[in-house]
Structures are given as C-alpha cells and as structure tokens.
Write an enzyme that holds these catalytic residues in place. Structure first.
Site, PDB file in Angstrom:
ATOM      1  CD  GLU A 283      -2.896  -1.259   2.315  1.00  0.00           C
ATOM      2  OE1 GLU A 283      -2.524  -0.766   3.405  1.00  0.00           O
ATOM      3  OE2 GLU A 283      -3.985  -1.814   2.172  1.00  0.00           O
TER       4      GLU A 283
ATOM      5  CD  GLU B 215      -4.829  -5.796   2.637  1.00  0.00           C
ATOM      6  OE1 GLU B 215      -5.639  -4.959   3.106  1.00  0.00           O
ATOM      7  OE2 GLU B 215      -3.624  -5.788   2.918  1.00  0.00           O
TER       8      GLU B 215
END
Length: 653
Positions: free
Chosen positions: A183, A263
């Site tokens: 991320e 995710e």
C-alpha cells in the site's frame, strides 16, 4: 568398483523425476487472456490471509487445514521484519518464528502461497513490521531511498529472500506470487527509486520468473505512487464496494491481465476504547459472489486473524493502539473456531470450484479452569534491581526507548523534585510527548497518569528531593501512514511548574526475562492507602494445577480480569499480551493450550499498572470457556460506515 545399490539408483531416479517436474512448473501472467497461468493452464485463485506470527506454530496445521477445507487454493501471509530481526543482526527463525516450517506445512497440505515480503507490511503490527532499531538514526526517512534505510533493507532481504527461493512454485514449492512493499500509494514519500531498488533486490534473490506484485486501495491516486512498471498492480476493497468500479481502477494501471483483489475484508480491526468491529456475513458473501462471477482472483483478509501476543500490536493515528486480540471478526475466530461466516463463504466458493472432500477439523474444545487466586509480590520500583540488572542510564535530559536500546515494553524514568510542591503543581510535556502512557509516582505514592493525545498534564505534590518516577509504557508503534517513525518514551523534556526537569536515571526494564526466570519478593510489599483509586504499578503472582489423569487436558481457554484495570499477563513465562477491561472492547485474552502443562503448576504473573481489585479475597483472575471481545465503551460501528484507517477510506460496507 562396486555398482551402486538398487535403492541408490531408485533414489537418484526419483530425484531426477522430481527435478524434471519442478522444471515444468510455471506460474505466470497471461496478458492476452487476462488471467494467471499455472503450468500452462488458466488459473484463478481464491485465497485467505493467515499471519504465522499471530498463530502459535502448535496450531498452524489446524488452521491451514480448515482453510483448505473451505475450498481455498492458496493462503496469503505477511513477513514481519521485526519479528525475525528484533535487534540488528540477531535473527529469529525457530519455533513460532520458523517461516520455513510454516511454508513446508502449507506445501504438504497442497495449498499455494501469496507471500507479502515487505519490508513494510502494515498489518496492524508494531511499526508495520519495520524494526524499531531503524530509528536509532533519528533523521531516517523510512520507506524511501534514504541510504541508511536502503542499506538495512538490502541486508535484511539478503537474509530473507534466499530462504524463500526454494519455496517458489517454479522450484517445487508453494509460493506463486510475491508482493513488494505494501500500500505504498498511501505513503507520503512516493519514491520510485525506492521501489526500483526493491525490484532489483527481489529479482536478484528470487530470479526473473516469479510474479512480483503491488497492492493498493482501489483509488487512482493511490495507484499513482503505489504501482511501478515491472510490478503487477492489484487493488484491495471490502464488502459493499462497487466491484466493477473497483476493478476499473485496477485496469487504469493494468489494462490487461488478471483482476485481483488482494485484500477483500471479511471483518475489520479494533482499537482500545472503541466498539468491536463486526462485518455482516450477508454483506461479505454478496460482494464475494460479485467478485468471483467476474472470474477475478481474491484473497479474504483475514481468514483467521489470530493474536497480538506480547507487545506486537500496532496503532493508528490520531494515536489509537490495537488490542491484544486480532480476531478481526474473521472467517475463523481468534481461537480458530468455525463460524457461521466460514460455512456461508464455503457455500459461495462451492458455486465456482470443487470443495475438498472429507471432514472439516472441528472447533477446538475450551476449558474453564475457574478462579485462580493471586498474591501481591512487589511494586515495579521495589524490583528495579531485578528488572534492570544492568543498572540505570544517567542522562541530563530524557532519552527515548531506542536511545537506550529498549524496543518494547516499559522504561522507568526517575529524577527528583527540585523544590517543595506543597500545592498541586502541573507536570506536563510540550508537544504531546508522552509516548504512550506514563504512570507517575512520587516516593512511591501514585500521582496520576499521562497519556498520549488524552491526558496531557497532571498535578502532583511532594517534597524537594523526593523521587519522581514516570513508568512509561510503549503501547504499540504506529503501523499505517506517515507517522510510523514512532519514537517511544519521553520524546521531549518534562516540565514541573516552570522548571524543566533534568538529571534523569533511566531504567530499561527486561520484564520478559525476569518473569521467565521467576520473580521473587525482594522485601515486604508496600501497603497502599485503604481507599486509593490508583496504586503504584505492581506484580501479582499465582499458580494452578491441571490434573494429569483427565483425558485431553490441557485445553484452550480464555482469561478474564474481574476488578483489574490495565496491565500485562504472563503464563508460564509466555507473554500473553495486554489486558484493559476498563477501556475495552476486549475483556478476555486467548490462552492456547500449548503454553499450559499438567506436569507442574502453571504460574501466572500479572503486572497491574493502575488499580487491582478492591475488597476481601480480591486478587484473582478467572479462566472461562468463551471470549468477550465486544464490551463497548466507545463509538459504535454502524452499517454504511466506510472502512477507514488513519483517515484513508478503503471500502464501503
């Protein structure tokens, strides 16, 4: 010369066959067909997250088999750098840290692996997996091409990645893809040179065949800094998200190739003092079905959350630490129990692939061992010689945890009052510099608590020359966003009235070792005032025996703390984690059976930081057979609220 024996020839032939099979194994991206190809055939994975660092190795196989029986093709796991290198060049790869043993179990069960190798992982883990000792260079810019940071990363990856290479799918192992960083699009540095350096490292150690990828939230601005040519860009989002729109975001970076949600949130994280997050099963199965009908690849984060044993929990900003439980309202509970969510998700998966035949491992039995009496040992101050055997460090002004090479737990800071404080006098720091909680005493008498972002000053009284002690608790380093250079302790000077306090004795406390070797009463414990609401931080001890003649004992359990406030608990020297029932939402802590024994008494050590139970027969803890994770003292998470972390919106419920 004698000819080789027949068994030797057979072994050689078997080795040649297995080597040839390994050479034929391939896993790659087919851009023309928008899919992965495994051994030349189109392949879509359905995966689930399990963090080996949060599940005792005793239970790895149980949890993994439950994941396989749900219909998963693969598991996804993070590698926390600080879990394996807590101090520079002191590596831990045995026991619960044995990632290679974990991968062998995964491989034996016929599951594949999506490896998230870091160096940064987030994961609601202390400092996002980065080791705190990096902060010994105060000006270091983490997750960037800062030379000192890159040097440390290069050395670490030179240790980790060669261990991982034999486990690559192409080499006969289970690892099909490897994530680089995590991320990164949410981080302020946006340093492409850093990402390029990582790609070079990963290729150097793993080769050119392995699929390397990135993961970012499903937003174009996040992919702008998170994606890089040569790394396949994937996205993450939760239930209730517009699936088509989210994957169109991925298509902005990857016009061709497989659709991947790395995710897909089955639950959400908790913070102390907030409501236990619950994501409805119905919302999850609806969006999961929408993902799978598109032929997309998906990883369920988390399939099992596990536990932040010891001091491993992270925190978000504004400063909010996560609790010991990482239950996450996941598909399997913190204790590995089967849930309604498990069977509902299994039915969705069944629509798209064959589910393995055979029994699902059952939920492990739990046992309520009942109430265990404790006795008070000593206060922390009375045990300083045992807890800090190297003696204090002298400094004119306070030093942070990393400056005294104390990376977790507690440090006691001691100075003396420069003048009489007969009237209540304010004690405070500028710039909110208590990181994270200070338990303040004067000559052993409690004065109050200073807490980051919450309690910024207290009034104290005492005579000139009295010992002023601040026991500082590191409650977990920030794991997400730009503030993960999270220094602990007294990070600036302390002011009393108009005076800047100086001439400190700093005691780094090695409580884990002291408990493991057995704390002993040094002298009679001090007697508190009868109606005091706050007492000095102190240790309490007790023990209990589990009969050896009863089949199947010991069993898993949960421990609760009636009347206790906040502290830390060890069972048989194992640091179980933090308890804080006064703030919640977590009330019980998971006790895995492997730390208990029937061959000797089980020793319990409690460090209560604020107030123990009051009244006759007051000091006891209680083992129960079910968890309490949802005692609510803060806000309620309502349907329709965004999944958010550190101000970043990640999806919509």
């Amino acid at each position: 010369m004698a000819l080789p024996s027949v068994p030797s020839l057979a072994s050689l032939l078997l080795l040649l066959i297995s080597s040839a099979a390994a050479l034929q194994r391939t896993f790659e991206i087919d851009y023309s067909s928008n899919c992965f190809r495994k051994d030349g055939q189109p392949f879509r994975y359905i995966s689930g997250s399990i963090h080996y660092s949060r599940v005792p190795s005793f239970y790895w196989k149980d949890r993994l088999l439950k994941m396989k029986m749900a219909g998963l093709d693969a598991i996804q796991t993070y590698v926390p750098w600080n879990f394996h290198e807590p101090e520079p060049e002191k590596y831990q790869f045995t026991g619960d840290h044995d990632i290679e043993a974990f991968l062998r179990i995964v491989n034996d069960l016929g599951l594949l692996v999506i490896l998230r190798a870091g160096p940064y992982i987030c994961a609601e883990w202390d400092m996002g997996g980065l080791p705190a000792w990096l902060l010994e260079k105060e000006s270091i810019v983490l997750r960037s091409s800062d030379p000192d940071y890159l040097a440390a990363v290069t050395k670490w990856m030179g240790v980790l990645l060669p261990k991982m290479k034999p486990f690559l799918y192409q080499n006969g192992g289970p690892i099909i893809t490897v994530q680089v960083e995590n991320e990164y699009g949410t981080y302020f540095t946006c340093d492409y040179d850093y990402l390029r350096h990582l790609v070079k490292l990963f290729r150097q150690h793993l080769g050119d065949e392995v699929v390397l990828f990135t993961t970012d939230g499903a937003g174009i601005r996040l992919l702008k800094c998170g994606a890089l040519q040569g790394l396949y860009a994937t996205v993450d989002f939760g239930p209730g998200t517009n699936v088509t729109a989210a994957f169109l975001t991925q298509r902005h970076s990857e016009p061709r190739g497989p659709l991947v949600n790395s995710e897909f949130y089955t639950g959400w994280l908790d913070h102390w003092g907030e409501h236990h997050s619950v994501v409805p099963t119905q919302a999850i199965v609806k969006t999961l079905d929408e993902i799978l009908v598109l032929g997309a690849n998906v990883n369920l984060y988390m399939f099992i959350g596990g536990t932040n044993f010891g001091f491993w929990n992270g925190a978000n900003m504004p400063y909010a630490p996560q609790p010991t439980s990482y239950d996450y309202n996941a598909v399997l509970s913190e204790a590995g129990d089967l849930t309604e969510k498990y069977f509902a998700i299994r039915e969705v998966i069944r629509k798209y692939k064959k589910i393995p035949e055979g029994p699902i491992p059952p939920t492990t039995p739990k046992y309520a061992y009942g109430q265990i009496a404790l006795v008070k040992l000593n206060t922390v101050a009375e045990l300083l010689e045992t807890l800090c055997q190297g003696g204090p460090i002298k400094s004119i002004y306070p030093l942070t945890f990393v400056q005294v090479k104390q990376y977790f737990g507690f440090v006691l800071y001691r100075t003396t009052l420069p003048e009489n404080c007969t009237e209540p006098t304010p004690l405070f720091t500028f710039m909110n510099s208590i990181h994270d909680r200070a338990y303040v005493t004067v000559d052993g008498a409690p004065q109050g608590i200073l807490e980051r972002d919450k309690s910024l000053f207290i009034n104290i009284t005492g005579k000139a020359g009295a010992n002023l002690d601040l026991l500082i608790e590191n409650m977990g380093r920030v794991n997400f966003g730009r503030y993960n250079n999270d220094f602990k302790g007294l990070v600036t000077n302390v002011t009393l009235g108009n005076d800047t306090l100086s001439n400190w004795l700093i005691f780094p406390l090695d409580i884990d070792s002291a408990v493991l070797h057995g704390l002993r009463k040094e002298r009679p414990a001090s007697q508190p005032l009868s109606n005091a609401q706050l007492l000095p931080p102190a240790f309490y001890m007790g023990s209990f025996s589990i009969p050896s003649g009863i089949p199947d004992l010991p069993q898993d359990s949960f421990i609760k703390f009636p009347g206790w406030t906040k502290g830390q608990i060890w069972i048989n020297g194992f640091n179980l984690g933090r308890y804080w029932p006064a703030r919640g939402p977590q009330v019980t802590l998971f006790v895995p059976r492997h730390i208990l024994t029937t061959s000797a008494p089980n020793n319990i050590t409690v460090l209560e930081l604020e107030s123990p139970p009051q009244g006759e027969g007051k000091y006891f803890v209680e083992f129960v057979d079910s968890p309490i994770l949802n005692a609510t003292f803060g806000h309620d998470m309502k349907t329709g609220q965004w999944f958010s972390r550190g101000g970043q919106e990640l999806g919509n419920l």
